[in-house]
Design an enzyme around this catalytic site. Structure first.
Site, mmCIF file in Angstrom:
data_model
loop_
_atom_site.group_PDB
_atom_site.id
_atom_site.type_symbol
_atom_site.label_atom_id
_atom_site.label_comp_id
_atom_site.label_asym_id
_atom_site.label_seq_id
_atom_site.Cartn_x
_atom_site.Cartn_y
_atom_site.Cartn_z
ATOM 1 C CG HIS A 121 -40.796 -47.985 -70.895
ATOM 2 N ND1 HIS A 121 -39.864 -48.308 -69.928
ATOM 3 C CD2 HIS A 121 -41.959 -47.733 -70.232
ATOM 4 C CE1 HIS A 121 -40.435 -48.239 -68.734
ATOM 5 N NE2 HIS A 121 -41.697 -47.892 -68.889
ATOM 6 N N PRO A 122 -38.661 -45.598 -71.010
ATOM 7 C CG PRO A 122 -39.310 -43.972 -69.459
ATOM 8 C CD PRO A 122 -39.863 -44.984 -70.412
ATOM 9 N NE ARG A 123 -36.413 -51.770 -66.567
ATOM 10 C CZ ARG A 123 -36.173 -52.914 -67.195
ATOM 11 N NH1 ARG A 123 -36.993 -53.342 -68.135
ATOM 12 N NH2 ARG A 123 -35.117 -53.623 -66.904
ATOM 13 C CE LYS A 124 -38.177 -52.067 -73.779
ATOM 14 N NZ LYS A 124 -39.033 -51.823 -72.631
ATOM 15 C CB SER A 125 -30.673 -49.134 -75.550
ATOM 16 O OG SER A 125 -30.481 -50.450 -75.075
#
Length: 321
Positions: A121-125
């Site tokens: 997901h875009p919030r992941k590293s």
């Protein structure tokens, strides 16, 4: 979510079974258990690490326990050795959604249980826009997962297209799912993986900066772990001691928002969400560690597009609450 769900399907989790889930995690960790008709059994967490508390685990295990969801929250691996000592032969599924690049005693997240699930997901590293990945050292499980992710096809499309009879459709002898990542997302993921070490190195640098600069702030409890753990730093989450703080946690987040700094609680205590509280007749105080984390945690900005001045500004604003 699809990766987590698939691990339960692969283990043949079914109605009447129980799966233990940390009470403080993203809601999907619990939701996938219900997708299989099984029962969610919440276990409290240690608010110092935000991960499952092994001391609370034994009392949750019954003859119906078929798996334990071990979440490596915010990039810090759960205490696997202690959990395994209690769990025995019960399969451990790693919810490693936040833990790309993390490790415990030199073993990367995703290699600590029977299967590991990562989110891109875009919030992941690292990100592929959406999608995820499952890792396992079990060849039979790997083959089963390949079939299940592709509608239950006995022969994958790649095998069929490169075989002698690409025009013959395969048999479908199990119920499967359309849980395939697109080729375009996969290509992005390969490039992102090649940069993972660089990303984690940068995040670690600024996490250490936060810890150094904020350690003297009396109302802040900082992430704490020993040399057994290599933190992935998907998020930098602190706890607010409201007995020492000039304001409540929510008031602090509101002030930071007004100063252009986006924050959020670390995540939520699933047992406090309306659906689960009603379904299982749970009160917030039933899981005190998760309750504290739900009401006192703040995730402050930490990502690879921030520059030195951004981190200094966050520190300045926190020191001047």
């Amino acid at each position: 979510t699809s990766a987590l769900h698939l691990t339960l399907v692969a283990l043949d989790i079914k109605p009447g079974d129980e799966v233990i889930v940390p009470a403080f995690t993203w809601v999907s960790t619990a939701n996938v258990v219900l997708y299989q008709g099984a029962e969610v059994i919440f276990c409290d967490i240690d608010p110092k690490t935000f991960n499952l508390n092994p001391k609370k685990l034994k009392e949750k295990i019954t003859s119906k326990t078929k798996a334990i969801m071990v979440v490596h929250l915010f990039g810090l691996c759960a205490p696997i050795d202690e959990i395994k000592a209690v769990a025995g032969k019960i399969p451990l599924i790693e919810d490693a959604a936040c833990a790309a690049g993390a490790a415990y005693k030199g073993i990367p997240a995703g290699g600590l249980g029977i299967m590991g699930c990562f989110s891109f997901h875009p919030r992941k590293s690292i990100t592929t826009g959406e999608g995820g990945m499952i890792t396992t050292n079990d060849d039979e499980l790997a083959d089963r997962l390949q079939v299940l992710r592709n509608h239950g096809a006995s022969v994958s499309e790649e095998q069929r297209h490169h075989g002698p009879k690409p025009f013959i459709l395969p048999d479908f002898n199990v119920l499967g799912y359309n849980y395939r990542m697109t080729d375009l997302q996969g290509a992005i993921g390969f490039v992102q993986l090649s940069r993972l070490n660089q990303f984690i190195k940068e995040r670690s640098k600024w996490a250490l900066f936060y810890k150094k600069e904020l350690k003297a702030v009396s109302w802040i409890s900082l992430p704490n772990f020993n040399e057994d753990y290599e933190h992935g730093w998907q998020s930098f989450v602190l706890l607010v001691d409201e007995l020492k703080s000039p304001k409540s946690r929510n008031a602090i987040m509101k002030e930071l928002q007004e100063k252009g700094i986006s924050t959020r609680p670390g995540t939520h205590a699933v047992h406090m969400l309306s659906f689960y509280a009603k379904k299982y007749k749970i009160s917030p105080s039933d899981y005190p560690g998760a309750h504290i984390a739900n009401n006192k945690s703040i995730s402050i900005p930490l990502h690879n597009q921030m520059v030195k001045e951004d981190f200094e500004y966050v520190v300045y604003c926190l020191k001047n609450i």
